[in-house]
Design a protein around this motif. Sequence first.
Motif, PDB file in Angstrom:
ATOM      1  N   ILE A  52       0.854  -1.175   0.000  1.00 12.00           N
ATOM      2  CA  ILE A  52       0.000   0.000   0.000  1.00 12.00           C
ATOM      3  C   ILE A  52       0.902   1.241   0.000  1.00 12.00           C
ATOM      4  O   ILE A  52       2.113   1.145   0.240  1.00 12.00           O
ATOM      5  N   VAL A  53       0.330   2.387  -0.272  1.00 14.00           N
ATOM      6  CA  VAL A  53       1.078   3.653  -0.241  1.00 14.00           C
ATOM      7  C   VAL A  53       0.505   4.494   0.883  1.00 14.00           C
ATOM      8  O   VAL A  53      -0.716   4.664   0.993  1.00 14.00           O
ATOM      9  N   VAL A  54       1.365   5.019   1.733  1.00 16.70           N
ATOM     10  CA  VAL A  54       0.929   5.822   2.877  1.00 16.70           C
ATOM     11  C   VAL A  54       1.733   7.108   2.942  1.00 16.70           C
ATOM     12  O   VAL A  54       2.780   7.248   2.302  1.00 16.70           O
ATOM     13  N   THR A  55       1.236   8.036   3.727  1.00 15.53           N
ATOM     14  CA  THR A  55       1.987   9.255   4.035  1.00 15.53           C
ATOM     15  C   THR A  55       1.958   9.440   5.546  1.00 15.53           C
ATOM     16  O   THR A  55       0.991   9.057   6.213  1.00 15.53           O
ATOM     17  N   GLY A  66      -4.664   1.844  -1.454  1.00 19.86           N
ATOM     18  CA  GLY A  66      -4.643   0.471  -0.959  1.00 19.86           C
ATOM     19  C   GLY A  66      -5.515   0.199   0.248  1.00 19.86           C
ATOM     20  O   GLY A  66      -5.231  -0.715   1.034  1.00 19.86           O
ATOM     21  N   GLU A  67      -6.614   0.948   0.397  1.00 18.15           N
ATOM     22  CA  GLU A  67      -7.436   0.745   1.593  1.00 18.15           C
ATOM     23  C   GLU A  67      -8.084  -0.640   1.623  1.00 18.15           C
ATOM     24  O   GLU A  67      -8.265  -1.225   2.686  1.00 18.15           O
ATOM     25  N   ARG A  68      -8.422  -1.206   0.446  1.00 15.32           N
ATOM     26  CA  ARG A  68      -9.010  -2.544   0.425  1.00 15.32           C
ATOM     27  C   ARG A  68      -8.009  -3.576   0.951  1.00 15.32           C
ATOM     28  O   ARG A  68      -8.381  -4.486   1.697  1.00 15.32           O
ATOM     29  N   ARG A  69      -6.732  -3.460   0.564  1.00 19.00           N
ATOM     30  CA  ARG A  69      -5.701  -4.376   1.069  1.00 19.00           C
ATOM     31  C   ARG A  69      -5.528  -4.222   2.578  1.00 19.00           C
ATOM     32  O   ARG A  69      -5.346  -5.192   3.308  1.00 19.00           O
ATOM     33  N   ILE A  81       1.842  -4.812   7.422  1.00 19.85           N
ATOM     34  CA  ILE A  81       1.535  -4.801   5.994  1.00 19.85           C
ATOM     35  C   ILE A  81       2.677  -4.100   5.259  1.00 19.85           C
ATOM     36  O   ILE A  81       3.249  -3.130   5.772  1.00 19.85           O
ATOM     37  N   PRO A  82       3.066  -4.593   4.070  1.00 21.10           N
ATOM     38  CA  PRO A  82       4.115  -3.912   3.305  1.00 21.10           C
ATOM     39  C   PRO A  82       3.598  -2.565   2.798  1.00 21.10           C
ATOM     40  O   PRO A  82       2.457  -2.463   2.332  1.00 21.10           O
ATOM     41  N   ALA A  83       4.440  -1.546   2.897  1.00 20.96           N
ATOM     42  CA  ALA A  83       3.999  -0.203   2.527  1.00 20.96           C
ATOM     43  C   ALA A  83       5.147   0.621   1.968  1.00 20.96           C
ATOM     44  O   ALA A  83       6.323   0.369   2.239  1.00 20.96           O
ATOM     45  N   ILE A  84       4.777   1.595   1.177  1.00 18.88           N
ATOM     46  CA  ILE A  84       5.709   2.600   0.663  1.00 18.88           C
ATOM     47  C   ILE A  84       5.303   3.926   1.285  1.00 18.88           C
ATOM     48  O   ILE A  84       4.135   4.320   1.209  1.00 18.88           O
ATOM     49  N   ILE A  85       6.247   4.595   1.921  1.00 19.10           N
ATOM     50  CA  ILE A  85       5.961   5.872   2.579  1.00 19.10           C
ATOM     51  C   ILE A  85       6.329   7.015   1.636  1.00 19.10           C
ATOM     52  O   ILE A  85       7.464   7.104   1.167  1.00 19.10           O
ATOM     53  N   LYS A  86       5.349   7.869   1.355  1.00 19.18           N
ATOM     54  CA  LYS A  86       5.580   9.028   0.497  1.00 19.18           C
ATOM     55  C   LYS A  86       5.160  10.281   1.251  1.00 19.18           C
ATOM     56  O   LYS A  86       4.097  10.310   1.855  1.00 19.18           O
ATOM     57  N   GLU A  87       5.993  11.293   1.197  1.00 20.82           N
ATOM     58  CA  GLU A  87       5.642  12.551   1.845  1.00 20.82           C
ATOM     59  C   GLU A  87       4.864  13.425   0.867  1.00 20.82           C
ATOM     60  O   GLU A  87       5.288  13.628  -0.266  1.00 20.82           O
TER      61      GLU A  87
END
Length: 274
Positions: A52-55, A66-69, A81-87
Amino acid sequence: MADLHDRHLENIVQLNLSDIRPNPYQPRKHFNQEKLEELAQSIAQHGVLQPIVVTSSVQGYYIVAGERRYRASQYVGLKTIPAIIKEMDDAHMRELAIIENLQREDLNPLEEAESYHQLMDALSLTQQQVAERLGKSRPYIANMLRLLQLPVKIRSLIQKGQLSGGHGRTLLALKNATLMEQYAQKVLDEAWSVRTLEAKIAEQQPQLKNKTSERLNSSKKRKPARIKQHEQQLATQYGTKVDVSTTGATGKITLEFYSEQDYRRLIQLLRKEK
């Protein structure tokens, strides 16, 4: 939006689900429970295949995509959960959430209309600009936005999949909320198609059909080319349908709006012209 998809270039980290919150700007409010359970079963067997992608936020992280995941992972009891952090700022986060939502195939017509409206509202875009951004026509965007004019009860039926967007747009011809709800109930009770609904409305309100036809025919016959050109220019400038009617040297210019937020957007644009 290429940066959202170039995830192979990003660092993937494992985040605690307890530290993650749904995106407050997520336009989607209803998730199909059956499909969510199917995704949960897949995750239980194979794990989360796409991060998923988060900030980051004050209290942890907000989901960008990626809210469904995320929900399915909670359902099967995962802790991380695996995630990518983006500012990113709020405007960028909202835009990405809306655009990702629009890319889903199971979006219902009302959710689609609300997404277009949110995109216009969040970024102060016109219908034309939204259309160009998403590769759609302005009339298509305008037609979808008309669904937001429907009474709450009918919007709810479309949200649940009991009425189609075509039914909703056809009901708008009735103008009266009570009549719309009465005809919507007949659609449900008697399984009317959109064509049948159109015919039933025409039968009961021939004067509506005649007046609309006369107005359109009169407009087509009498409007000079320069007036039509000005209508198109104004429609592009303000991102909405524009009608210019003249009587001799006088006349009026009518701009349509599809919600209170759309009304405020037009007022702001008009004020900027001063």
